[in-house]
Write a protein that holds these residues in place. Structure first.
Motif, mmCIF file in Angstrom:
data_model
loop_
_atom_site.group_PDB
_atom_site.id
_atom_site.type_symbol
_atom_site.label_atom_id
_atom_site.label_comp_id
_atom_site.label_asym_id
_atom_site.label_seq_id
_atom_site.Cartn_x
_atom_site.Cartn_y
_atom_site.Cartn_z
ATOM 1 N N SER A 271 -51.229 36.048 10.136
ATOM 2 C CA SER A 271 -52.162 36.336 9.056
ATOM 3 C C SER A 271 -53.459 35.716 9.343
ATOM 4 O O SER A 271 -53.620 34.898 10.291
ATOM 5 C CB SER A 271 -51.638 35.537 7.870
ATOM 6 O OG SER A 271 -52.095 34.073 7.933
ATOM 7 N N PRO A 272 -54.546 36.428 8.611
ATOM 8 C CA PRO A 272 -56.032 35.943 8.952
ATOM 9 C C PRO A 272 -56.037 34.422 8.527
ATOM 10 O O PRO A 272 -56.868 33.743 9.492
ATOM 11 C CB PRO A 272 -56.779 36.795 7.894
ATOM 12 C CG PRO A 272 -55.876 38.127 7.520
ATOM 13 C CD PRO A 272 -54.599 37.577 7.481
ATOM 14 N N TYR B 79 -56.409 21.229 3.764
ATOM 15 C CA TYR B 79 -56.252 21.627 2.480
ATOM 16 C C TYR B 79 -55.937 23.046 2.009
ATOM 17 O O TYR B 79 -55.486 23.699 1.485
ATOM 18 C CB TYR B 79 -57.202 20.864 1.485
ATOM 19 C CG TYR B 79 -57.108 19.174 1.329
ATOM 20 C CD1 TYR B 79 -56.108 18.800 0.362
ATOM 21 C CD2 TYR B 79 -57.827 18.462 1.660
ATOM 22 C CE1 TYR B 79 -55.670 17.860 0.197
ATOM 23 C CE2 TYR B 79 -57.661 17.059 1.456
ATOM 24 C CZ TYR B 79 -56.624 16.693 0.531
ATOM 25 O OH TYR B 79 -56.336 15.396 0.267
ATOM 26 N N LYS B 80 -57.116 23.568 2.712
ATOM 27 C CA LYS B 80 -57.496 24.938 2.546
ATOM 28 C C LYS B 80 -56.173 25.782 2.975
ATOM 29 O O LYS B 80 -55.969 26.673 2.506
ATOM 30 C CB LYS B 80 -58.573 25.406 3.258
ATOM 31 C CG LYS B 80 -59.531 26.357 2.705
ATOM 32 C CD LYS B 80 -60.909 26.690 3.335
ATOM 33 C CE LYS B 80 -61.364 27.857 2.918
ATOM 34 N NZ LYS B 80 -62.051 28.509 4.125
ATOM 35 N N VAL B 81 -55.914 25.548 4.183
ATOM 36 C CA VAL B 81 -54.792 26.273 4.776
ATOM 37 C C VAL B 81 -53.348 26.122 4.105
ATOM 38 O O VAL B 81 -52.830 27.183 3.725
ATOM 39 C CB VAL B 81 -54.465 26.059 6.304
ATOM 40 C CG1 VAL B 81 -53.350 26.525 6.833
ATOM 41 C CG2 VAL B 81 -55.798 26.344 7.275
ATOM 42 N N GLU C 241 -53.875 28.264 0.903
ATOM 43 C CA GLU C 241 -53.710 29.626 1.156
ATOM 44 C C GLU C 241 -52.167 30.179 1.689
ATOM 45 O O GLU C 241 -51.847 31.216 1.467
ATOM 46 C CB GLU C 241 -54.594 30.042 2.348
ATOM 47 C CG GLU C 241 -56.113 29.996 1.613
ATOM 48 C CD GLU C 241 -57.358 30.364 2.752
ATOM 49 O OE1 GLU C 241 -58.457 30.532 2.079
ATOM 50 O OE2 GLU C 241 -57.000 30.270 3.874
ATOM 51 N N LEU C 242 -51.557 29.267 2.433
ATOM 52 C CA LEU C 242 -50.246 29.644 2.845
ATOM 53 C C LEU C 242 -49.050 29.034 1.631
ATOM 54 O O LEU C 242 -47.933 29.281 1.899
ATOM 55 C CB LEU C 242 -50.015 28.871 4.081
ATOM 56 C CG LEU C 242 -50.827 29.188 5.255
ATOM 57 C CD1 LEU C 242 -50.577 28.465 6.526
ATOM 58 C CD2 LEU C 242 -50.548 30.614 5.526
ATOM 59 N N HIS C 243 -49.785 28.675 0.410
ATOM 60 C CA HIS C 243 -48.514 28.150 -0.769
ATOM 61 C C HIS C 243 -47.609 27.345 0.096
ATOM 62 O O HIS C 243 -46.395 27.224 -0.128
ATOM 63 C CB HIS C 243 -48.116 29.159 -1.255
ATOM 64 C CG HIS C 243 -49.049 30.415 -1.567
ATOM 65 N ND1 HIS C 243 -49.858 30.277 -2.550
ATOM 66 C CD2 HIS C 243 -49.329 31.726 -1.043
ATOM 67 C CE1 HIS C 243 -50.734 31.210 -3.081
ATOM 68 N NE2 HIS C 243 -50.382 32.027 -1.932
ATOM 69 N N GLN C 244 -48.232 26.360 0.954
ATOM 70 C CA GLN C 244 -47.271 25.338 1.558
ATOM 71 C C GLN C 244 -47.517 23.981 0.988
ATOM 72 O O GLN C 244 -48.647 23.535 0.620
ATOM 73 C CB GLN C 244 -47.325 25.371 3.048
ATOM 74 C CG GLN C 244 -46.819 26.403 4.020
ATOM 75 C CD GLN C 244 -46.984 26.188 5.435
ATOM 76 O OE1 GLN C 244 -47.322 24.991 5.816
ATOM 77 N NE2 GLN C 244 -46.931 27.141 6.249
ATOM 78 N N ALA D 117 -48.677 23.507 9.949
ATOM 79 C CA ALA D 117 -48.771 24.396 9.037
ATOM 80 C C ALA D 117 -48.891 25.924 9.685
ATOM 81 O O ALA D 117 -48.513 26.890 8.985
ATOM 82 C CB ALA D 117 -50.230 24.207 8.337
ATOM 83 N N ILE D 118 -49.493 25.956 10.863
ATOM 84 C CA ILE D 118 -49.449 27.188 11.489
ATOM 85 C C ILE D 118 -48.499 27.651 12.315
ATOM 86 O O ILE D 118 -48.388 28.675 13.061
ATOM 87 C CB ILE D 118 -50.869 27.605 12.129
ATOM 88 C CG1 ILE D 118 -51.279 26.718 13.223
ATOM 89 C CG2 ILE D 118 -52.190 27.496 11.122
ATOM 90 C CD1 ILE D 118 -52.761 26.869 13.886
ATOM 91 N N GLY D 119 -47.575 26.563 12.237
ATOM 92 C CA GLY D 119 -46.324 26.898 13.242
ATOM 93 C C GLY D 119 -46.310 26.524 14.446
ATOM 94 O O GLY D 119 -45.380 26.868 15.303
#
Ligand code: CMC
Length: 428
Positions: free
Chosen positions: A213-214, A325-327, A330-333, A373-375
């Motif tokens: 995802s972007p 915070y932003k990520v 935006e990822l609803h995590q 968060a980005i795996g």
């Protein structure tokens, strides 16, 4: 007339040259001191020793300033991609459209590994630390590209080597993860951007193509930009020390990876997550962790706190925290470790030990939460730092050659035995 410093030892005074940097940083040049006086200067850990003149990155640790080639990190982090930043760090200017296209194409062209190099992965145990694999493989590249053993610091050969390294570090890193996971390698896709291609090589499966995802691509890009250079840190100094023997670029950056691995340097990003997980699961109060970190009999440290140069705040940490915070939003995590991290930061800000010593969160404190968060798996965090730091290592290696820097060879003060006569084996 240029300023001089005067050093008096006994009844003799030595005049030493003073040099001033662009931002008014002051330096006393002691290069001739030993020859003239017999004295060396002592500075273990080089906390107060300049090892070079450099025009790449500027850090003011008291004011929390970081600039790449003059551009403030805050602006660069918001507006530039990692590939643009790599170009800036390496060539001194932001690329125009044509230069950027050519640079991107060159990076894409060199993304694949020689098939025989690929085979080396099967020789590593699955449990191998990816940093060990990365360092070994970077060194091995020169076996497959013997032309890179010729040391060039400019011209088309250098440009080719730069693109090759920036590209292959990403492929090697992703392949080390795939090997450990027992999964087939995903070959690079030239149609993808630098970060998307890395994520594809990491996470695509034969039955499901990974499409990042972007939000994730942007977050990874920011992570790499924030790590792209940081003047004479431990790994960059290592690259310079190795390069000063005129060792080739590949061995020099492979040594940089080894230096980065340690938990006091790049390894801190993974160590922070382990610490936060321990705090969360142990049930012990935070005060106990703070006490352990303050106890001089105990080697325990709060990971992600403190910095050799930043004594106020680390600007990268502020940007990283905002991005976390932003990520997550935006990822609803939700990440329970973020709560622990915030609480820990708050406690240290109230604690005189940390306040008096200017110990604030550094770049590694929040970066692990971003990578989670980005795996990205935990054992790959420092590898990601290495991918990010590659432009800085290469640029410093090049500058060293351009400045014809002398062989790095510090002095010491010997404190061992004075001369002794050899004792024959039978008499010992
Ligand atoms: N926890 C507890 N005490 C600390 C910490 C910490 N994280 N960091 C420094 N101190 C103490 C240190 O013991 C010393 O105490 P005293 O004055 O009583 O002897 C005082 O603070 C000053 O520290 P220092 O010895 O001058 O620090 P340094 O410049 O030698 O080390 C450091 C810098 C980053 C290695 C250290 O702060 C540390 O070990 N931090 C934890 C590891 C870490 O987060 N590393 C990542 C650094 S940033 C990214 C990078 O460059 O890789």
């Amino acid at each position: 007339m240029s300023e001089k410093a005067h050093l008096t030892i006994g009844d003799k005074t030595y005049d030493l040259d003073v040099t001033i940097g662009t931002e008014n940083e002051k330096c006393v040049d002691i290069q001739k001191l030993r020859k003239e006086s017999g004295y060396i200067t002592m500075d273990p850990g080089y906390g107060n020793t300049g090892s070079c003149y450099s025009s790449i990155t500027y850090v003011d640790g008291d004011k929390g300033i970081l600039r790449y080639r003059g551009y403030p990190i805050e602006e660069i982090a918001e507006k530039a991609t990692f590939v643009e930043v790599a170009y800036l760090i390496l060539y001194g200017e932001l690329p125009n459209v044509k230069q950027l296209r050519a640079f991107r194409e060159s990076i894409s062209e060199h993304a694949a590994l020689h098939t025989n190099l690929e085979h080396h992965f099967s020789g590593f145990p699955k449990t191998s630390p990816p940093m060990a694999i990365l360092s070994a493989m970077l060194n091995l590249i020169s076996c497959f590209h013997p032309e890179v053993l010729e040391v060039h610091s400019e011209g088309p050969e250098f440009d080719r080597t730069v693109a090759l390294l920036l590209s292959k570090v990403r492929t090697i890193s992703a392949f080390s993860y795939r090997m450990a996971a027992g999964k087939p390698f995903n070959h690079p896709n030239p149609n993808l951007s630098y970060c998307s291609n890395f994520l594809h090589m990491m996470f695509s499966d034969p039955y499901r193509e990974y499409v990042a995802s972007p939000v994730i691509v942007k977050a990874l890009n920011l992570f790499l930009v924030l790590h792209a250079d940081h003047e004479q840190n431990c790994s960059t100094s290592t690259v310079r020390v190795v390069g000063s023997s005129r060792a080739n670029l590949f061995s020099s950056v492979a040594a940089g990876v080894c230096a980065l691995w340690g938990p006091l340097h790049g390894g801190a990003n993974a160590a922070v997550i382990k610490m936060l997980e321990d705090i969360k699961t142990s049930g012990r109060p935070l005060s106990q962790y703070l006490d352990m970190a303050k106890d001089k009999e105990n080697d325990y440290k709060l990971m992600g706190f403190g910095h050799r140069v930043y004594k106020n705040f680390d600007p990268r940490s502020l940007i990283m925290k905002k991005q976390v915070y932003k990520v997550l939003e935006e990822l609803h995590q939700d990440d329970p470790l973020l709560e622990v991290a915030l609480e820990l930061e708050e406690e240290t800000l109230k604690d005189s030990y940390f306040v008096e010593r200017n110990l604030y969160p550094n770049v590694d404190f929040y970066s692990g939460i971003l990578l989670r968060a980005i795996g990205i798996p935990l054992n790959m965090y420092t590898v990601l730092f290495a991918i990010g730091r590659m432009p800085g290592w290469i640029s410093n290696w090049r500058e060293l050659l351009e400045h014809k820097q002398r062989l790095s060879r510090p002095r010491q003060i010997y404190t061992g035995e004075a001369t002794r006569n050899f004792v024959p084996l039978a008499a010992r």
